[in-house]
Design a protein around this motif. Structure first.
Motif, PDB file in Angstrom:
ATOM      1  N   ILE A  83       0.843  -1.198   0.000  1.00  0.00           N
ATOM      2  CA  ILE A  83       0.000   0.000   0.000  1.00  0.00           C
ATOM      3  C   ILE A  83       0.878   1.248   0.000  1.00  0.00           C
ATOM      4  O   ILE A  83       0.605   2.216  -0.711  1.00  0.00           O
ATOM      5  CB  ILE A  83      -0.963   0.005   1.213  1.00  0.00           C
ATOM      6  CG1 ILE A  83      -1.899  -1.217   1.167  1.00  0.00           C
ATOM      7  CG2 ILE A  83      -1.748   1.312   1.291  1.00  0.00           C
ATOM      8  CD1 ILE A  83      -2.785  -1.292  -0.049  1.00  0.00           C
ATOM      9  N   GLY A  84       1.956   1.229   0.773  1.00  0.00           N
ATOM     10  CA  GLY A  84       2.882   2.367   0.803  1.00  0.00           C
ATOM     11  C   GLY A  84       3.523   2.620  -0.549  1.00  0.00           C
ATOM     12  O   GLY A  84       3.660   3.772  -0.986  1.00  0.00           O
ATOM     13  N   ALA A  85       3.916   1.549  -1.240  1.00  0.00           N
ATOM     14  CA  ALA A  85       4.524   1.694  -2.568  1.00  0.00           C
ATOM     15  C   ALA A  85       3.517   2.281  -3.551  1.00  0.00           C
ATOM     16  O   ALA A  85       3.860   3.156  -4.359  1.00  0.00           O
ATOM     17  CB  ALA A  85       5.032   0.346  -3.059  1.00  0.00           C
ATOM     18  N   MET A  86       2.260   1.814  -3.500  1.00  0.00           N
ATOM     19  CA  MET A  86       1.233   2.369  -4.389  1.00  0.00           C
ATOM     20  C   MET A  86       0.979   3.837  -4.069  1.00  0.00           C
ATOM     21  O   MET A  86       0.831   4.659  -4.977  1.00  0.00           O
ATOM     22  CB  MET A  86      -0.067   1.576  -4.273  1.00  0.00           C
ATOM     23  CG  MET A  86       0.000   0.243  -4.961  1.00  0.00           C
ATOM     24  SD  MET A  86      -1.602  -0.531  -5.275  1.00  0.00           S
ATOM     25  CE  MET A  86      -2.508  -0.283  -3.785  1.00  0.00           C
ATOM     26  N   ALA A  87       0.937   4.180  -2.794  1.00  0.00           N
ATOM     27  CA  ALA A  87       0.720   5.570  -2.396  1.00  0.00           C
ATOM     28  C   ALA A  87       1.851   6.462  -2.911  1.00  0.00           C
ATOM     29  O   ALA A  87       1.604   7.578  -3.381  1.00  0.00           O
ATOM     30  CB  ALA A  87       0.598   5.671  -0.878  1.00  0.00           C
ATOM     31  N   ASP A  88       3.075   5.970  -2.854  1.00  0.00           N
ATOM     32  CA  ASP A  88       4.214   6.740  -3.372  1.00  0.00           C
ATOM     33  C   ASP A  88       4.080   6.995  -4.870  1.00  0.00           C
ATOM     34  O   ASP A  88       4.313   8.109  -5.342  1.00  0.00           O
ATOM     35  CB  ASP A  88       5.533   6.014  -3.102  1.00  0.00           C
ATOM     36  CG  ASP A  88       5.944   6.037  -1.643  1.00  0.00           C
ATOM     37  OD1 ASP A  88       5.389   6.847  -0.867  1.00  0.00           O
ATOM     38  OD2 ASP A  88       6.831   5.227  -1.277  1.00  0.00           O
ATOM     39  N   VAL A  89       3.699   5.981  -5.614  1.00  0.00           N
ATOM     40  CA  VAL A  89       3.536   6.118  -7.062  1.00  0.00           C
ATOM     41  C   VAL A  89       2.439   7.143  -7.381  1.00  0.00           C
ATOM     42  O   VAL A  89       2.611   8.022  -8.232  1.00  0.00           O
ATOM     43  CB  VAL A  89       3.221   4.749  -7.723  1.00  0.00           C
ATOM     44  CG1 VAL A  89       2.785   4.917  -9.160  1.00  0.00           C
ATOM     45  CG2 VAL A  89       4.426   3.841  -7.621  1.00  0.00           C
ATOM     46  N   VAL A  90       1.309   7.043  -6.674  1.00  0.00           N
ATOM     47  CA  VAL A  90       0.198   7.963  -6.914  1.00  0.00           C
ATOM     48  C   VAL A  90       0.591   9.388  -6.528  1.00  0.00           C
ATOM     49  O   VAL A  90       0.324  10.339  -7.264  1.00  0.00           O
ATOM     50  CB  VAL A  90      -1.079   7.512  -6.151  1.00  0.00           C
ATOM     51  CG1 VAL A  90      -2.156   8.573  -6.198  1.00  0.00           C
ATOM     52  CG2 VAL A  90      -1.590   6.200  -6.722  1.00  0.00           C
ATOM     53  N   SER A  91       1.264   9.553  -5.387  1.00  0.00           N
ATOM     54  CA  SER A  91       1.688  10.882  -4.942  1.00  0.00           C
ATOM     55  C   SER A  91       2.619  11.531  -5.963  1.00  0.00           C
ATOM     56  O   SER A  91       2.469  12.710  -6.288  1.00  0.00           O
ATOM     57  CB  SER A  91       2.396  10.799  -3.599  1.00  0.00           C
ATOM     58  OG  SER A  91       1.489  10.432  -2.594  1.00  0.00           O
ATOM     59  N   LYS A  92       3.575  10.767  -6.468  1.00  0.00           N
ATOM     60  CA  LYS A  92       4.513  11.321  -7.478  1.00  0.00           C
ATOM     61  C   LYS A  92       3.783  11.666  -8.756  1.00  0.00           C
ATOM     62  O   LYS A  92       4.055  12.697  -9.377  1.00  0.00           O
ATOM     63  CB  LYS A  92       5.621  10.305  -7.746  1.00  0.00           C
ATOM     64  CG  LYS A  92       6.612  10.199  -6.613  1.00  0.00           C
ATOM     65  CD  LYS A  92       7.653   9.130  -6.872  1.00  0.00           C
ATOM     66  CE  LYS A  92       8.533   8.979  -5.637  1.00  0.00           C
ATOM     67  NZ  LYS A  92       9.429   7.835  -5.732  1.00  0.00           N
ATOM     68  N   ALA A  93       2.834  10.830  -9.178  1.00  0.00           N
ATOM     69  CA  ALA A  93       2.087  11.115 -10.395  1.00  0.00           C
ATOM     70  C   ALA A  93       1.231  12.382 -10.223  1.00  0.00           C
ATOM     71  O   ALA A  93       1.143  13.218 -11.137  1.00  0.00           O
ATOM     72  CB  ALA A  93       1.205   9.927 -10.756  1.00  0.00           C
ATOM     73  N   LEU A  94       0.597  12.522  -9.060  1.00  0.00           N
ATOM     74  CA  LEU A  94      -0.227  13.698  -8.824  1.00  0.00           C
ATOM     75  C   LEU A  94       0.612  14.977  -8.745  1.00  0.00           C
ATOM     76  O   LEU A  94       0.232  16.015  -9.277  1.00  0.00           O
ATOM     77  CB  LEU A  94      -1.040  13.533  -7.530  1.00  0.00           C
ATOM     78  CG  LEU A  94      -2.176  12.508  -7.594  1.00  0.00           C
ATOM     79  CD1 LEU A  94      -2.799  12.323  -6.219  1.00  0.00           C
ATOM     80  CD2 LEU A  94      -3.222  12.938  -8.617  1.00  0.00           C
ATOM     81  N   SER A  95       1.757  14.894  -8.084  1.00  0.00           N
ATOM     82  CA  SER A  95       2.597  16.091  -7.951  1.00  0.00           C
ATOM     83  C   SER A  95       3.197  16.513  -9.291  1.00  0.00           C
ATOM     84  O   SER A  95       3.491  17.687  -9.500  1.00  0.00           O
ATOM     85  CB  SER A  95       3.699  15.872  -6.916  1.00  0.00           C
ATOM     86  OG  SER A  95       4.612  14.888  -7.373  1.00  0.00           O
TER      87      SER A  95
END
Length: 98
Positions: A83-95
């Motif tokens: 879940i943490g890895a997915m959150a990191d990917v989504v956060s980077k994509a959004l930023s």
């Protein structure tokens, strides 16, 4: 270290009318001649119908009928590191789009 013998196979042929990828999981297990099999469902990250039925019900029944021990790797499901890895990917994509 040498890898043990392995094979790529597919589960759950769908009724789309398109030719199905092969070989079928159960056919591949049977033709391998192996009596101890580890299945790694790499196309799925969480348990769902195809995993729970195809591997935990259908493949297990096939294994019992044919004297084959079939195990599968655990799905990631809600593991915190996943879940943490997915959150990191989504956060980077959004930023990147702000």
């Amino acid at each position: 270290m040498e890898l043990p013998e392995w094979q790529l196979a597919f589960q759950s042929a769908s009724a789309t009318g398109e030719p199905w990828l092969g070989p079928d999981l159960l056919s591949a297990i049977k033709s391998s001649g192996a009596l101890d099999v580890l299945v790694c469902p790499i196309g799925f990250v969480a348990d769902h119908l195809e995993i729970l039925y195809d591997l935990d019900v259908e493949a297990q029944a096939f294994g019992r009928e044919n004297g084959i021990k079939i195990r599968r790797t655990e799905s990631f499901n809600t593991r915190p590191d996943f879940i943490g890895a997915m959150a990191d990917v989504v956060s980077k994509a959004l930023s990147a789009h702000v």
